[in-house]
Design a protein around this motif. Sequence first.
Motif, short mmCIF file in Angstrom:
data_model
loop_
_atom_site.label_atom_id
_atom_site.label_comp_id
_atom_site.label_asym_id
_atom_site.label_seq_id
_atom_site.Cartn_x
_atom_site.Cartn_y
_atom_site.Cartn_z
N GLU A 5 0.83 -1.20 0.00
CA GLU A 5 0.00 0.00 0.00
C GLU A 5 0.87 1.26 0.00
O GLU A 5 0.58 2.24 -0.69
CB GLU A 5 -0.93 -0.01 1.21
CG GLU A 5 -1.91 1.14 1.26
CD GLU A 5 -2.95 1.10 0.14
OE1 GLU A 5 -3.45 2.18 -0.22
OE2 GLU A 5 -3.25 0.01 -0.38
N LYS A 6 1.96 1.23 0.75
CA LYS A 6 2.87 2.37 0.82
C LYS A 6 3.54 2.61 -0.53
O LYS A 6 3.67 3.75 -0.98
CB LYS A 6 3.93 2.10 1.90
CG LYS A 6 4.82 3.25 2.21
CD LYS A 6 5.73 2.91 3.38
CE LYS A 6 6.67 4.03 3.67
NZ LYS A 6 7.58 3.72 4.78
N LYS A 8 2.26 1.80 -3.46
CA LYS A 8 1.23 2.36 -4.35
C LYS A 8 1.05 3.85 -4.12
O LYS A 8 0.92 4.62 -5.08
CB LYS A 8 -0.10 1.63 -4.13
CG LYS A 8 -0.15 0.24 -4.69
CD LYS A 8 -1.51 -0.38 -4.43
CE LYS A 8 -1.57 -1.82 -4.90
NZ LYS A 8 -2.86 -2.45 -4.61
N LEU A 9 1.03 4.26 -2.87
CA LEU A 9 0.86 5.68 -2.55
C LEU A 9 2.05 6.49 -3.06
O LEU A 9 1.88 7.58 -3.63
CB LEU A 9 0.68 5.89 -1.05
CG LEU A 9 -0.62 5.38 -0.44
CD1 LEU A 9 -0.60 5.54 1.08
CD2 LEU A 9 -1.81 6.09 -1.04
N LYS A 12 1.78 6.80 -6.80
CA LYS A 12 0.73 7.76 -7.14
C LYS A 12 1.24 9.20 -6.99
O LYS A 12 1.01 10.06 -7.84
CB LYS A 12 -0.48 7.52 -6.23
CG LYS A 12 -1.70 8.28 -6.61
CD LYS A 12 -2.87 7.87 -5.72
CE LYS A 12 -4.14 8.55 -6.13
NZ LYS A 12 -5.28 8.14 -5.32
N LEU A 13 1.96 9.46 -5.91
CA LEU A 13 2.53 10.80 -5.68
C LEU A 13 3.55 11.15 -6.75
O LEU A 13 3.58 12.28 -7.26
CB LEU A 13 3.16 10.87 -4.29
CG LEU A 13 2.21 10.86 -3.10
CD1 LEU A 13 2.99 10.77 -1.79
CD2 LEU A 13 1.33 12.09 -3.10
N TYR A 16 1.86 11.96 -10.07
CA TYR A 16 1.23 13.29 -10.00
C TYR A 16 2.29 14.39 -10.12
O TYR A 16 2.13 15.34 -10.88
CB TYR A 16 0.46 13.45 -8.69
CG TYR A 16 0.00 14.86 -8.45
CD1 TYR A 16 -1.09 15.38 -9.13
CD2 TYR A 16 0.67 15.69 -7.56
CE1 TYR A 16 -1.51 16.67 -8.92
CE2 TYR A 16 0.26 16.99 -7.36
CZ TYR A 16 -0.82 17.47 -8.03
OH TYR A 16 -1.22 18.77 -7.84
N TYR A 115 -3.65 15.54 -3.19
CA TYR A 115 -2.23 15.24 -3.02
C TYR A 115 -1.86 15.25 -1.54
O TYR A 115 -1.16 14.36 -1.05
CB TYR A 115 -1.41 16.28 -3.80
CG TYR A 115 0.08 16.17 -3.64
CD1 TYR A 115 0.80 15.22 -4.34
CD2 TYR A 115 0.78 17.03 -2.80
CE1 TYR A 115 2.17 15.12 -4.21
CE2 TYR A 115 2.14 16.94 -2.66
CZ TYR A 115 2.85 15.99 -3.37
OH TYR A 115 4.21 15.90 -3.24
N LYS A 117 -3.86 14.71 0.97
CA LYS A 117 -4.49 13.56 1.62
C LYS A 117 -3.64 12.30 1.44
O LYS A 117 -3.45 11.52 2.38
CB LYS A 117 -5.90 13.33 1.07
CG LYS A 117 -6.92 14.33 1.55
CD LYS A 117 -8.27 14.06 0.93
CE LYS A 117 -9.25 15.15 1.32
NZ LYS A 117 -10.56 14.98 0.66
N VAL A 118 -3.12 12.12 0.23
CA VAL A 118 -2.27 10.96 -0.03
C VAL A 118 -0.99 11.06 0.78
O VAL A 118 -0.51 10.07 1.35
CB VAL A 118 -1.98 10.82 -1.54
CG1 VAL A 118 -0.98 9.71 -1.81
CG2 VAL A 118 -3.27 10.55 -2.31
N LYS A 121 -1.75 10.05 4.31
CA LYS A 121 -1.83 8.58 4.43
C LYS A 121 -0.45 7.96 4.47
O LYS A 121 -0.17 7.06 5.25
CB LYS A 121 -2.60 8.00 3.24
CG LYS A 121 -4.05 7.83 3.41
CD LYS A 121 -4.58 7.08 2.19
CE LYS A 121 -6.07 6.98 2.22
NZ LYS A 121 -6.59 6.29 1.04
N LEU A 122 0.43 8.46 3.60
CA LEU A 122 1.80 7.94 3.55
C LEU A 122 2.52 8.20 4.86
O LEU A 122 3.25 7.33 5.35
CB LEU A 122 2.54 8.58 2.37
CG LEU A 122 3.92 8.03 2.04
CD1 LEU A 122 3.82 6.55 1.67
CD2 LEU A 122 4.53 8.82 0.91
#
Length: 130
Positions: A5-6, A8-9, A12-13, A16, A115, A117-118, A121-122
Motif C-alpha cells: 500500500e505504501k 502504491k501511494l 501515485k505521488l 502526479y 495530493y 491527503k495521499v 496517508k503515507l
Amino acid sequence: MLNEEKIKLMTKLAIYEKNIGYKDFEVNEYFKHDYILKNNLKTRIFVTLACAMLFGGHALLEIFVFLEERQSIDFIRYGLTYGALYLVIIICYSILSTKIYATEYKETQLRLSGYKKVLKKLNQFSEESH
C-alpha cells in the motif's frame, strides 16, 4: 519489509508530481486574486498587441487607398471606432480570462488537496512502521 500500500501511494505521488504537480505547485505559490491578476495582465498585453497589429494593418490599408484615390481620411472617426472596438475586445477577453483562470485555480486547489491527503496517508504508514 515492503508495504504494498505504501509503494502504491508513493507511486501515485510520483506520477502526479511528474505529470501535473509541478504546474500545480507553481500556481499554489500565488493567492487566487494575484494569480488571476497576473494572468489577466498577460492576456491584456497580448490582446493589445493583436489589436495594434490588426488596427495598424487596417490603417495602412486606408492610407494606401487614400493615396490612390486622393480622398480625405477622417482620423477622428477611425480613432473612435478603433478605441470602441479595443474597449469591447479588452473587456470581453478580461471577463473570459478571469473566469478561465479562476476555474483553473480552483481545480489546482482540488488536486493539491487530494495530493495532501495521499501524503497524510503515507505519513501514517511511516509512523506506524516506527
